[in-house]
Design a protein around this motif. Structure first.
Motif, PDB file in Angstrom:
ATOM      1  N   VAL A  29       0.604  -1.357   0.278  1.00 21.99           N
ATOM      2  CA  VAL A  29       0.058  -0.006  -0.126  1.00 21.99           C
ATOM      3  C   VAL A  29       1.057   1.383  -0.119  1.00 21.99           C
ATOM      4  N   THR A  30       2.130   1.013   0.620  1.00 18.18           N
ATOM      5  CA  THR A  30       3.266   2.203   0.641  1.00 18.18           C
ATOM      6  C   THR A  30       4.916   1.505   0.274  1.00 18.18           C
ATOM      7  N   PRO A  31       5.467   1.907  -0.315  1.00 19.66           N
ATOM      8  CA  PRO A  31       6.591   1.308  -0.176  1.00 19.66           C
ATOM      9  C   PRO A  31       7.017   1.108   1.411  1.00 19.66           C
ATOM     10  N   ALA A  32       7.015   2.039   1.788  1.00 21.18           N
ATOM     11  CA  ALA A  32       7.598   1.911   3.579  1.00 21.18           C
ATOM     12  C   ALA A  32       7.122   1.549   4.483  1.00 21.18           C
ATOM     13  N   LEU A  33       6.170   0.937   4.148  1.00 21.05           N
ATOM     14  CA  LEU A  33       5.224  -0.045   5.585  1.00 21.05           C
ATOM     15  C   LEU A  33       5.818  -1.131   5.658  1.00 21.05           C
ATOM     16  N   PRO A  34       6.203  -1.086   6.836  1.00 19.40           N
ATOM     17  CA  PRO A  34       7.180  -1.923   7.690  1.00 19.40           C
ATOM     18  C   PRO A  34       5.568  -3.620   8.230  1.00 19.40           C
ATOM     19  N   THR A  35       6.796  -4.841   7.510  1.00 20.13           N
ATOM     20  CA  THR A  35       5.808  -5.775   7.787  1.00 20.13           C
ATOM     21  C   THR A  35       7.294  -7.184   8.071  1.00 20.13           C
ATOM     22  N   THR A  36       8.338  -6.930   7.445  1.00 19.13           N
ATOM     23  CA  THR A  36       9.090  -8.251   8.343  1.00 19.13           C
ATOM     24  C   THR A  36       9.340  -7.742   9.883  1.00 19.13           C
ATOM     25  N   PRO A  37      10.312  -8.133  10.280  1.00 19.01           N
ATOM     26  CA  PRO A  37      10.163  -8.445  11.236  1.00 19.01           C
ATOM     27  C   PRO A  37      11.845  -7.094  11.700  1.00 19.01           C
ATOM     28  N   ASP A  38      12.872  -7.385  10.661  1.00 24.54           N
ATOM     29  CA  ASP A  38      13.563  -6.172  10.221  1.00 24.54           C
ATOM     30  C   ASP A  38      13.130  -5.002  10.040  1.00 24.54           C
ATOM     31  N   ASP A  39      12.179  -4.668   9.441  1.00 21.75           N
ATOM     32  CA  ASP A  39      11.573  -3.489   9.288  1.00 21.75           C
ATOM     33  C   ASP A  39      10.785  -3.485  10.390  1.00 21.75           C
ATOM     34  N   LEU A  40      10.340  -3.639  10.953  1.00 24.47           N
ATOM     35  CA  LEU A  40       9.360  -3.529  12.515  1.00 24.47           C
ATOM     36  C   LEU A  40      10.445  -3.121  13.358  1.00 24.47           C
ATOM     37  N   ALA A  41      11.628  -3.458  13.489  1.00 23.97           N
ATOM     38  CA  ALA A  41      13.210  -3.416  14.254  1.00 23.97           C
ATOM     39  C   ALA A  41      13.669  -1.807  14.217  1.00 23.97           C
ATOM     40  N   ARG A  42      13.844  -2.035  12.747  1.00 25.26           N
ATOM     41  CA  ARG A  42      13.922  -0.911  12.849  1.00 25.26           C
ATOM     42  C   ARG A  42      13.379   0.465  12.691  1.00 25.26           C
ATOM     43  N   ASP A  43      11.586   0.673  12.408  1.00 29.70           N
ATOM     44  CA  ASP A  43      10.802   1.418  13.074  1.00 29.70           C
ATOM     45  C   ASP A  43      11.118   1.579  14.277  1.00 29.70           C
ATOM     46  N   ALA A  44      11.254   0.527  15.116  1.00 34.26           N
ATOM     47  CA  ALA A  44      10.875   1.017  16.271  1.00 34.26           C
ATOM     48  C   ALA A  44      12.239   1.745  17.067  1.00 34.26           C
ATOM     49  N   ALA A  45      13.003   1.220  16.647  1.00 37.25           N
ATOM     50  CA  ALA A  45      14.206   2.497  17.066  1.00 37.25           C
ATOM     51  C   ALA A  45      14.357   3.432  16.825  1.00 37.25           C
ATOM     52  N   PRO A  70       2.410 -18.290  17.195  1.00 34.12           N
ATOM     53  CA  PRO A  70       3.498 -18.539  17.916  1.00 34.12           C
ATOM     54  C   PRO A  70       5.385 -18.044  17.679  1.00 34.12           C
ATOM     55  N   GLN A  71       5.314 -18.334  16.795  1.00 33.05           N
ATOM     56  CA  GLN A  71       6.567 -18.430  15.912  1.00 33.05           C
ATOM     57  C   GLN A  71       6.899 -17.270  15.481  1.00 33.05           C
ATOM     58  N   VAL A  72       5.765 -16.651  14.680  1.00 33.61           N
ATOM     59  CA  VAL A  72       5.530 -16.003  14.047  1.00 33.61           C
ATOM     60  C   VAL A  72       5.711 -14.488  14.652  1.00 33.61           C
ATOM     61  N   VAL A  73       5.227 -14.577  16.043  1.00 31.43           N
ATOM     62  CA  VAL A  73       5.011 -13.886  17.374  1.00 31.43           C
ATOM     63  C   VAL A  73       6.133 -13.476  18.005  1.00 31.43           C
ATOM     64  N   ALA A  74       6.727 -14.521  18.168  1.00 32.50           N
ATOM     65  CA  ALA A  74       8.244 -14.092  18.942  1.00 32.50           C
ATOM     66  C   ALA A  74       9.505 -14.102  17.912  1.00 32.50           C
ATOM     67  N   ALA A  75       9.444 -14.422  16.581  1.00 32.78           N
ATOM     68  CA  ALA A  75      10.372 -13.476  15.348  1.00 32.78           C
ATOM     69  C   ALA A  75       9.784 -12.199  15.179  1.00 32.78           C
ATOM     70  N   THR A  76       8.943 -11.642  15.737  1.00 31.77           N
ATOM     71  CA  THR A  76       8.709  -9.726  15.652  1.00 31.77           C
ATOM     72  C   THR A  76       8.963  -9.262  16.719  1.00 31.77           C
ATOM     73  N   VAL A  77       7.933  -9.504  18.111  1.00 28.67           N
ATOM     74  CA  VAL A  77       8.331  -9.236  19.366  1.00 28.67           C
ATOM     75  C   VAL A  77      10.341  -9.450  19.259  1.00 28.67           C
ATOM     76  N   GLY A  78      10.484 -10.202  19.293  1.00 32.29           N
ATOM     77  CA  GLY A  78      12.431 -10.663  19.283  1.00 32.29           C
ATOM     78  C   GLY A  78      12.969  -9.237  18.829  1.00 32.29           C
ATOM     79  N   ALA A  79      12.787  -9.298  17.038  1.00 36.46           N
ATOM     80  CA  ALA A  79      13.870  -8.477  16.648  1.00 36.46           C
ATOM     81  C   ALA A  79      13.590  -6.525  17.566  1.00 36.46           C
ATOM     82  N   ILE A  80      12.084  -6.596  18.037  1.00 35.42           N
ATOM     83  CA  ILE A  80      11.299  -5.226  17.983  1.00 35.42           C
ATOM     84  C   ILE A  80      12.639  -4.966  19.594  1.00 35.42           C
ATOM     85  N   ARG A  81      12.026  -5.883  20.287  1.00 36.41           N
ATOM     86  CA  ARG A  81      12.733  -6.107  21.554  1.00 36.41           C
ATOM     87  C   ARG A  81      14.012  -5.778  21.710  1.00 36.41           C
TER      88      ARG A  81
END
Length: 288
Positions: A29-45, A70-81
């Motif tokens: 919907v926009t190139p800047a939308l974060p969806t992967t754990p790495d993208d979300l971790a970047r935006d979180a920081a 649970p594994q998807v949630v774990a990967a996402t939360v772990g990268a953000i944390r």
């Protein structure tokens, strides 16, 4: 005894600004939308460096689809944390992803069994969803926080009658009226329907789409917790230019300067001032 403000916070506590980086937005919907754990971790920081204290994220699988696995949630939360250790991380127990309330309670148990650095701090539950009280009981039983979503005056009345569940950290009042000229009036109606609550709980007030900026402005002026991010809107407060990222949206929310607007834009819409919302000058922000 602690003294509480009218917004459910202890006297002297600063209002929370939450970032909602992706929501249920479709990939692309926009190139800047974060969806992967790495993208979300970047935006979180990036937003944590600006003072954001809470991050409400919708985890996605490898195909970009929302997932409660649970594994998807774990990967996402772990990268953000790892990228932003101080952030509170919230994940919705989304009915549109898993319609069965009993299955959602089972997921709560599975998420609670994840390592501490890979499980969310807060689970979002909407009052309009069937089985919400049972889901909240499951969340409280494993010691995780609850963010209650209230979308309508009916939701507000139901919550007042049922009582605030144990472990509720906030009530998210979600204004689904997107007309910028009436969104704040709807926010006031929801807030009035929510009172009086039997126990003080912080209220996070936010809007969506073209109503997002007027409601955010009202929330910050009145001292409520609030939020901003691509889940709520793709556009800056002018309503025309697509935001370059969640960091830019948070900078706008904080009243900080941003770079020149060079991204995609949409055609001016009737009913918006000068073709777009002017942050700090909307008519809706002066109601209520």
């Amino acid at each position: 005894m602690p003294r509480w403000s009218k917004h459910g916070r202890r006297r002297g506590e600063v209002a929370v600004l939450q970032c909602c980086p992706n929501g249920a937005r479709p990939v692309g919907v926009t190139p800047a939308l974060p969806t992967t754990p790495d993208d979300l971790a970047r935006d979180a920081a990036a937003v944590a460096a600006l003072g954001v204290r809470s991050f409400h994220v919708h985890p996605r699988d490898e195909d970009g689809r929302e997932s409660l696995d649970p594994q998807v949630v774990a990967a996402t939360v772990g990268a953000i944390r790892q990228a932003a250790p101080s952030l509170e991380v919230g994940v919705p127990l989304a009915r549109w992803v898993e319609p069965n309330a009993f299955r959602r309670t089972g997921l709560v148990q599975e998420w609670a069994g994840l390592p501490s650095h890979r499980r969310p701090d807060v689970l979002a539950v909407s009052v309009h969803e069937r089985g919400w009280e049972t889901v909240c009981e499951a969340v409280a039983s494993v010691g995780l926080g609850i963010e209650l979503g209230v979308w309508t005056t009916g939701d507000a009345v139901q919550l007042r009658l049922a009582g605030v569940p144990v472990n509720t950290v906030r009530i998210a009042v979600e204004v689904t009226v997107t007309d910028p000229d009436t969104a704040v009036a709807e926010a006031v109606r929801l807030l009035r329907a929510l009172q009086p609550l039997p126990v003080p709980v912080p209220v996070l007030l936010h809007g969506e789409e073209d109503g997002a900026w007027p409601v955010l402005e009202y929330a910050r002026r009145e001292g409520f917790d609030t939020r901003m991010g691509f889940e709520d809107t793709l556009y800056g407060p002018d309503g025309i230019w697509t935001a370059t990222g969640n960091e830019e949206l948070i900078r706008f929310a904080l009243g900080q300067p941003v770079g020149p607007r060079t991204g995609p834009r949409r055609s001016p819409r009737r009913g918006l001032f000068g073709g777009g919302l002017r942050f700090g000058r909307s008519r809706a922000a002066h109601r209520g």
